[in-house]
Enzyme design. Structure first.
Site, PDB file in Angstrom:
ATOM      1  N   GLU A 352       0.303  -7.179   2.186  1.00 40.45           N
ATOM      2  CA  GLU A 352      -0.418  -6.715   0.994  1.00 40.45           C
ATOM      3  C   GLU A 352      -1.892  -7.068   1.203  1.00 40.45           C
ATOM      4  OE1 GLU A 352       0.781  -8.735  -2.582  1.00 40.45           O
ATOM      5  OE2 GLU A 352      -0.184  -7.283  -3.922  1.00 40.45           O
ATOM      6  N   HIS A 377       5.554  -4.423  -0.707  1.00 38.20           N
ATOM      7  CA  HIS A 377       4.277  -3.743  -0.443  1.00 38.20           C
ATOM      8  C   HIS A 377       4.197  -3.137   0.951  1.00 38.20           C
ATOM      9  CE1 HIS A 377       2.612  -4.774  -4.273  1.00 38.20           C
ATOM     10  NE2 HIS A 377       2.932  -6.042  -4.083  1.00 38.20           N
TER      11      HIS A 377
END
Ligand SMILES: *[C@@H]1O[C@H](CO)[C@@H](O)[C@H](O)[C@H]1NC(C)=O
Ligand SMILES: *[C@@H]1O[C@H](CO)[C@@H](O)[C@H](O)[C@H]1NC(C)=O
Ligand SMILES: *[C@@H]1O[C@H](CO)[C@@H](O)[C@H](O)[C@H]1NC(C)=O
Ligand SMILES: *[C@@H]1O[C@H](CO)[C@@H](O)[C@H](O)[C@H]1NC(C)=O
Ligand SMILES: [Zn+2]
Length: 507
Positions: A352, A377
């Site tokens: 992320e 993510h």
């Protein structure tokens, strides 16, 4: 290794390219290229029934109209705008209304303490008797229900929120300001959140302000119940909640052991399922703050192992959370994460970040080596072709949360989100909402709006949506039996939904 069918496509394409130059078959070659890419796209081979094809035509009319309008007038191009600016447009959008009513399967990446809409929190928790507020030396608000609050470095005395509101010249204005404590919304995100630091500081502060109030047992109960309701009301049938399992406290302010927290989750879930038989419930992913020292994480892991052992099908796995760029990389923990009970799984946040090759970016690598079940993510994944290919082969799904990545400043225009590359190459993925309550969203429909309008190609419709919905069950931690029951219920709801879409247009 190139898979045989991909190899065939490549041969076909080279052949066509030669043809295109040497003969009049240019259009044919062009069409073949397009088709090859469409087949490769997520959902490229998903079957649609006659009815679904008709419903898709309706959906595509909505979608194309909105995109074309956005092309004419960029101010109205919700697909490219920051969510805070786009939300009024999305709320009016026919695409959004379609998505809201569509059965969406599961949400697999959702943090419990930011899962409920701020509007509800203001109406209910800020009015809950006994709520106290103070301001810290850094000027931040702390909320609690403990009558003798502890350890928050408050600069001011604790005051009752109800007293403050009573004294305010306009209680409505007071409520608006209160909502600001737990909602990042601003009409000018480009000014207030022009750096990652600004957005993450504000984001982390909201947890710090709210967490102790949320740990008050009766409040935790109504909040978690509401979380389930908001999922259910957005036509979601199942969720995997990440929770740090903080100790709850009761009337006298004394902490219960965390086993109590998990028991509350469990009991509320049972009760909710009983009242909503077509809801499959939640499971918990026990999450620890990645900024903690290794020894502390080691202790938390002991808690996890104990609780997982007692409830293996409810507390299904483990994760580390908090801003990756600031916390410790997974590599720091691999030694203590290695010997794990065989039934427990990892669901690591990874990549992320916008930093290529930094330790946080390399979390993707460690997640893979530690045999993660999914990746939270995976924003940086497209920069790692080997990891991406391994993830594809091992069917490790990426939990893509478009609005979260935008609000937390990884990308402004979601048409540039790497999720578009994942779709184009059919990387296993699910759409998730992460912390919808903290940025004025609710349920999953807003994130799904961006997925189909910004990440997906212009001509992608129901085939892709249906695949994403299916993925959310397929890549969940449900057991085989639970999955097959989910598919059954989903199919039923899906066909009712399709019938309704068609009926409304006929009338
Ligand atoms: C939340 O607040 C609304 C509006 O005041 C009220 O109708 C509802 O009953 C409250 N819910 C709970 C669980 O307290
Ligand atoms: C509310 O107003 C009263 C009277 O002015 C004051 O004594 C009290 O401290 C105020 N309380 C809060 C919480 O602002
Ligand atoms: C607080 O209440 C719990 C039960 O609700 C009780 O077990 C505990 O002893 C109490 N603690 C204090 C300090 O009174
Ligand atoms: C990796 O995890 C999967 C479940 O996600 C499990 O079935 C498999 O046995 C694990 N492999 C290893 C080597 O631990
Ligand atoms: Zn997250």
């Amino acid at each position: 290794m190139i898979r045989p069918f991909l190899f065939l496509i490549l041969v076909l394409i080279s052949f066509l390219l030669i043809q295109a130059r040497t003969s009049i078959n240019y259009d044919e070659a062009r069409r073949a290229l397009l088709t090859a890419e469409e087949n490769l796209l997520t959902g490229g081979h998903t079957y649609l029934s006659e009815k679904e094809i008709k419903a898709n035509e309706i959906f595509m009319q909505y979608k194309i109209k909105e995109l074309d309008r956005g092309f004419e007038n960029e101010e109205e191009n919700a697909a490219a705008l920051h969510f805070f600016k786009a939300k009024p447009l999305i709320d009016k959008s026919k695409v959004f209304q379609f998505l809201h009513r569509m059965p969406k399967g599961a949400v697999l990446h959702l943090h419990n303490s930011a899962s409920v809409s701020s509007e509800w929190v203001v109406k209910n928790i800020s009015y809950y008797p006994g709520l106290l507020r103070c301001t810290t030396t850094k000027g931040k608000t702390v909320l609690t229900f403990r009558r003798t609050p502890i350890g928050h470095h408050c600069q001011t005395e604790y005051v009752l929120v109800s007293d403050e509101r009573g004294n305010a010249s306009d209680p409505q204005v007071y409520d608006q300001e209160f909502e600001h404590i737990i909602n990042m919304y601003t009409p000018h995100p480009e000014l207030e959140y022009s750096t990652t630091k600004q957005s993450w500081t504000r984001f982390q502060d909201m947890f710090d302000s709210f967490n102790d109030a949320l740990a008050y047992l009766p409040v935790f109960q109504i909040y978690t119940w509401r979380a389930l309701e908001e999922l259910y009301n957005d036509n979601i049938m199942y969720a995997e909640l990440r929770s740090t399992l903080r100790p709850l406290y009761g009337e006298n302010g004394t902490d219960f052991p965390i086993d109590r927290t998990i028991q509350v989750f469990h009991d509320l879930n049972e009760k909710f399922i009983q009242q909503h038989p077509d809801f499959l419930g939640i499971k918990i992913i026990f999450s620890a703050y990645r900024g903690f020292e290794v020894d502390r994480i080691k202790n938390i892991l002991q808690d996890f192992k104990r609780i997982h052992k007692a409830m293996p099908n409810f507390v299904v796995g483990f994760d580390l959370l908090g801003q990756e760029d600031k916390g410790k990389p997974l590599y720091d923990f691999w030694r203590i994460l290695k010997d794990f009970p065989p039934t427990a799984r990892f669901f690591f946040h990874g990549g992320e970040t916008n930093w290529f090759g930094a330790s946080t970016d390399l979390n993707l690598l460690d997640a893979l080596l530690l045999n993660t079940t999914r990746i939270g993510h995976g924003y940086a994944l497209a920069k790692h072709p080997i990891i991406m290919s391994a993830i594809k082969n091992r069917k490790i799904a990426v939990e893509v949360s478009p609005i979260s990545n935008q609000v937390l400043n990884l990308v402004w225009d979601l048409r540039n989100h790497p999720g578009a590359l994942f779709l184009a190459q059919d990387v296993p993925m699910v759409i998730c909402s992460d912390d919808p309550g903290f940025w004025n969203a609710k349920g999953l429909s807003y994130d799904l709006y961006y997925a189909i309008m910004s990440l997906a190609p212009k001509n992608a419709g129901l085939r892709l949506l249906k695949t994403l919905v299916g993925n959310s069950i397929r890549y969940s931690a449900m057991t085989k039996e639970e999955k097959s029951r989910s598919y059954q219920i989903l199919e039923k709801h899906w066909s009712i939904f399709i019938d309704k879409v068609l009926e409304e247009v006929d009338n």
